[in-house]
Design a protein around this motif. Structure first.
Motif, PDB file in Angstrom:
ATOM      1  N   LEU A 171       1.538  14.920  -1.444  1.00 62.36           N
ATOM      2  CA  LEU A 171       2.476  14.619  -2.527  1.00 62.36           C
ATOM      3  C   LEU A 171       3.654  13.749  -2.075  1.00 62.36           C
ATOM      4  O   LEU A 171       3.998  12.771  -2.753  1.00 62.36           O
ATOM      5  CB  LEU A 171       2.990  15.917  -3.158  1.00 62.36           C
ATOM      6  CG  LEU A 171       4.017  15.746  -4.284  1.00 62.36           C
ATOM      7  CD1 LEU A 171       3.414  14.948  -5.446  1.00 62.36           C
ATOM      8  CD2 LEU A 171       4.532  17.091  -4.774  1.00 62.36           C
ATOM      9  N   PRO A 172       4.333  14.040  -0.936  1.00 64.81           N
ATOM     10  CA  PRO A 172       5.418  13.133  -0.500  1.00 64.81           C
ATOM     11  C   PRO A 172       4.935  11.705  -0.269  1.00 64.81           C
ATOM     12  O   PRO A 172       5.664  10.747  -0.578  1.00 64.81           O
ATOM     13  CB  PRO A 172       5.912  13.782   0.797  1.00 64.81           C
ATOM     14  CG  PRO A 172       5.531  15.226   0.671  1.00 64.81           C
ATOM     15  CD  PRO A 172       4.240  15.228  -0.054  1.00 64.81           C
ATOM     16  N   GLY A 173       3.723  11.556   0.269  1.00 67.03           N
ATOM     17  CA  GLY A 173       3.184  10.207   0.443  1.00 67.03           C
ATOM     18  C   GLY A 173       2.880   9.543  -0.878  1.00 67.03           C
ATOM     19  O   GLY A 173       3.083   8.333  -1.042  1.00 67.03           O
ATOM     20  N   ASP A 209      -5.026   3.753   1.565  1.00 64.02           N
ATOM     21  CA  ASP A 209      -5.383   3.441   2.945  1.00 64.02           C
ATOM     22  C   ASP A 209      -4.304   2.636   3.663  1.00 64.02           C
ATOM     23  O   ASP A 209      -4.465   2.306   4.849  1.00 64.02           O
ATOM     24  CB  ASP A 209      -6.708   2.665   2.993  1.00 64.02           C
ATOM     25  CG  ASP A 209      -7.907   3.580   2.775  1.00 64.02           C
ATOM     26  OD1 ASP A 209      -7.744   4.796   2.956  1.00 64.02           O
ATOM     27  OD2 ASP A 209      -8.988   3.077   2.431  1.00 64.02           O
ATOM     28  N   ILE A 210      -3.226   2.299   2.960  1.00 65.41           N
ATOM     29  CA  ILE A 210      -2.137   1.567   3.614  1.00 65.41           C
ATOM     30  C   ILE A 210      -1.489   2.410   4.704  1.00 65.41           C
ATOM     31  O   ILE A 210      -0.860   1.873   5.629  1.00 65.41           O
ATOM     32  CB  ILE A 210      -1.091   1.128   2.566  1.00 65.41           C
ATOM     33  CG1 ILE A 210      -0.170   0.039   3.139  1.00 65.41           C
ATOM     34  CG2 ILE A 210      -0.275   2.314   2.089  1.00 65.41           C
ATOM     35  CD1 ILE A 210       0.804  -0.527   2.131  1.00 65.41           C
ATOM     36  N   SER A 211      -1.665   3.733   4.644  1.00 63.13           N
ATOM     37  CA  SER A 211      -1.086   4.588   5.686  1.00 63.13           C
ATOM     38  C   SER A 211      -1.690   4.296   7.054  1.00 63.13           C
ATOM     39  O   SER A 211      -1.029   4.451   8.085  1.00 63.13           O
ATOM     40  CB  SER A 211      -1.302   6.061   5.333  1.00 63.13           C
ATOM     41  OG  SER A 211      -2.685   6.357   5.241  1.00 63.13           O
ATOM     42  N   GLY A 263       7.378   9.860   3.642  1.00 58.90           N
ATOM     43  CA  GLY A 263       6.098   9.656   2.971  1.00 58.90           C
ATOM     44  C   GLY A 263       4.984   9.307   3.928  1.00 58.90           C
ATOM     45  O   GLY A 263       3.839   9.747   3.770  1.00 58.90           O
ATOM     46  N   THR A 264       5.307   8.498   4.951  1.00 58.66           N
ATOM     47  CA  THR A 264       4.302   8.120   5.936  1.00 58.66           C
ATOM     48  C   THR A 264       3.766   9.331   6.676  1.00 58.66           C
ATOM     49  O   THR A 264       2.561   9.434   6.948  1.00 58.66           O
ATOM     50  CB  THR A 264       4.914   7.117   6.934  1.00 58.66           C
ATOM     51  OG1 THR A 264       5.354   5.952   6.227  1.00 58.66           O
ATOM     52  CG2 THR A 264       3.900   6.715   7.991  1.00 58.66           C
TER      53      THR A 264
END
Length: 495
Positions: free
Chosen positions: A86-88, A452-454, A280-281
């Protein structure tokens, strides 16, 4: 004389006396040591303040990886996974919220600020140089990603829901590109874009041949839509609007001031919300690692992706840009690069081409004695519009994400990708980590999963610095090239 010499007993007494420093000297040395320790402490604190975002991002990446591997041993339910990420998800929503106002305000403000009447050919040459080098950087990244294929074996999971992009033919992809470039409704373009869909038409009485028809790929293209922002149409409108606004002269100045103020406001807002990204990351990366079927393959893929981006940046910085400079000016590019070394090191330290601008101006005007009419015109615009490193990085990143999701891009989609990357990188903000926002724009435009940017954020702290160095080097070489080509026009300029 003999009476004046000390006796042996006196010498013994003198040798036994311990010579001590005066109390003032001791106090002075102690105070010097205290001041030195305070200076070291203040230097450490100053370093942490300057690089607080980088330190927090690296800590978040490390904690996210650790948390993800720790939770892999727990059989988490789908509901628990949603709570974890959720934070991400909130971080992604914040960045997506910034997309439209950032790209529209920066493009209109940047394009409309070009004074074509005052600079004429100089402005045209500057914009041409920016566009050519950005396109070359984009195709360099695409070529390396296609040849190296960093994500080809990174994921064994089934293709995502957006994986039907490979079924669109090259011609239809190009036609979709043209249709999306000119949207019929700007409001609709904010949440919907055109996409070709296929249907198999079978004439009455030939129902039995339906299987044979589908096997022969007898598909009829039809006009359809898909959810998502039509970034291409909004970019085209913003560039056209900016060019028209810039040609209006003093009549358009009030509206230009509005967009410049809007751009500065969005930049300040991005500066504020970007501090939430480490939080978030952490959770987004942890969720991605928990979902991985083979974490080792993903790790190797991310490492190959990082090496691919670094290789592309080195090729563009040490081969492409120096070659362009030598072919046009017939001067030694290594000597030119040595003169801007201070600006390049500042760019690596600050990770911001805008923050490096004062140092870049100093190097170009003092070390290379460049004309101030060229430097004061090109470098501020180049800090926003000339993003060679960002274009190369975004192409490699988009293809890497496509490869780990088992999606193949055809020629038409690659051409569309290069044009979208060129447009979005032209309006990218020259601040640290602003590339994440433009990266989301690219992923949304080509139909790739944005979560998928993480994976890209694991090594983004070093890639962000390297692509900023490439951006600043491109700005400096652009000034050298344009001044050489405009040397006759500059003679008519007032001193």
């Amino acid at each position: 004389m003999k009476d004046m010499l000390p006796s042996p007993n006196e010498l013994t007494v003198l040798d036994s006396v311990e010579v001590t420093e005066p109390q003032e000297n001791q106090t002075h040395n102690a105070s010097m040591g205290y001041v030195s320790s305070r200076q070291n402490g203040s230097n450490v604190m100053a370093f942490l303040k300057r690089n607080a975002f980088v330190v927090l991002t690296m800590a978040a990446v490390a904690l996210g990886i650790g948390l993800g591997f720790a939770l892999r041993h727990i059989n988490m339910s789908a509901r628990s996974m949603r709570y974890l990420t959720l934070p991400g998800e909130l971080m992604m929503r914040i960045l997506q919220m910034m997309m439209l106002p950032l790209i529209i305000s920066s493009l209109i403000a940047g394009v409309s600020s070009v004074d074509k009447k005052a600079y004429g050919k100089i402005g045209l040459r500057a914009l041409s140089f920016y566009m050519v080098t950005t396109v070359i950087a984009a195709f360099t990244g695409i070529t390396l990603a296609v040849l190296i294929r960093p994500g080809k074996s990174s994921r064994t999971a089934a293709v995502s829901s957006s994986g039907d992009a490979d079924t669109v033919q090259a011609v239809d992809s190009f036609l979709d590109f043209l249709r999306n470039m000119i949207p019929s409704n700007l409001v609709e373009a904010c949440f919907r874009k055109h996409k070709t869909v296929y249907s198999s038409r079978v004439s009455p009485g030939n129902v039995t041949n339906m299987t044979e028809t589908s096997e022969n790929n007898d598909r009829v293209p039809e006009q359809g839509t898909s959810d998502g922002v039509n970034i291409l149409g909004l970019l085209f409108f913003s560039v056209a609007f900016g060019l028209t606004l810039g040609s209006m002269g003093t009549e358009g100045k009030p509206l230009r001031d509005v967009f410049e103020c809007l751009n500065k406001t969005i930049m300040r807002l991005v500066h504020i919300v970007i501090w939430y990204c480490p939080v978030g990351t952490l959770f987004l990366l942890a969720g991605q690692i928990v979902k991985m079927t083979d974490a080792g393959e993903i790790g190797r893929g991310v490492a190959f992706y990082t090496l691919t981006v670094i290789t592309g940046l080195l090729i563009h910085s040490l081969f492409t840009l120096p070659l362009i400079y030598f072919m046009i000016t017939r001067k030694n590019p290594l000597r030119f690069m040595r003169g801007v070394l201070q600006a390049l090191t500042t760019a690596f330290g600050t990770s911001s081409s805008s923050a490096t601008l004062p140092v870049t101006l100093y190097c170009m005007e003092n070390h290379h004695t460049m004309d101030k009419h060229v430097t004061r015109f090109m470098l501020p615009i180049g800090a926003t519009m000339n993003m060679d490193g960002v274009a190369l990085y975004e192409c490699v990143a988009a293809l890497f994400i496509a490869q780990i999701n088992k999606m193949e891009f055809n020629l038409g989609q690659i051409i569309v990708l290069s044009l979208i990357v060129t447009a979005t990188s032209t309006g990218a903000a020259g601040i640290p980590q602003a590339g994440m926002v433009s990266m989301l724009i690219v992923l949304s435009s080509v139909g790739l999963p944005k979560e998928d940017i993480s994976l890209l954020l694991i090594f983004d702290w070093i890639l962000d610095r390297l692509r900023t160095v490439t951006n600043v080097l491109g700005d400096c070489i652009g000034v050298g090239v344009v001044q050489h080509l405009s040397r006759h026009e500059l003679q008519s300029f007032p001193l």
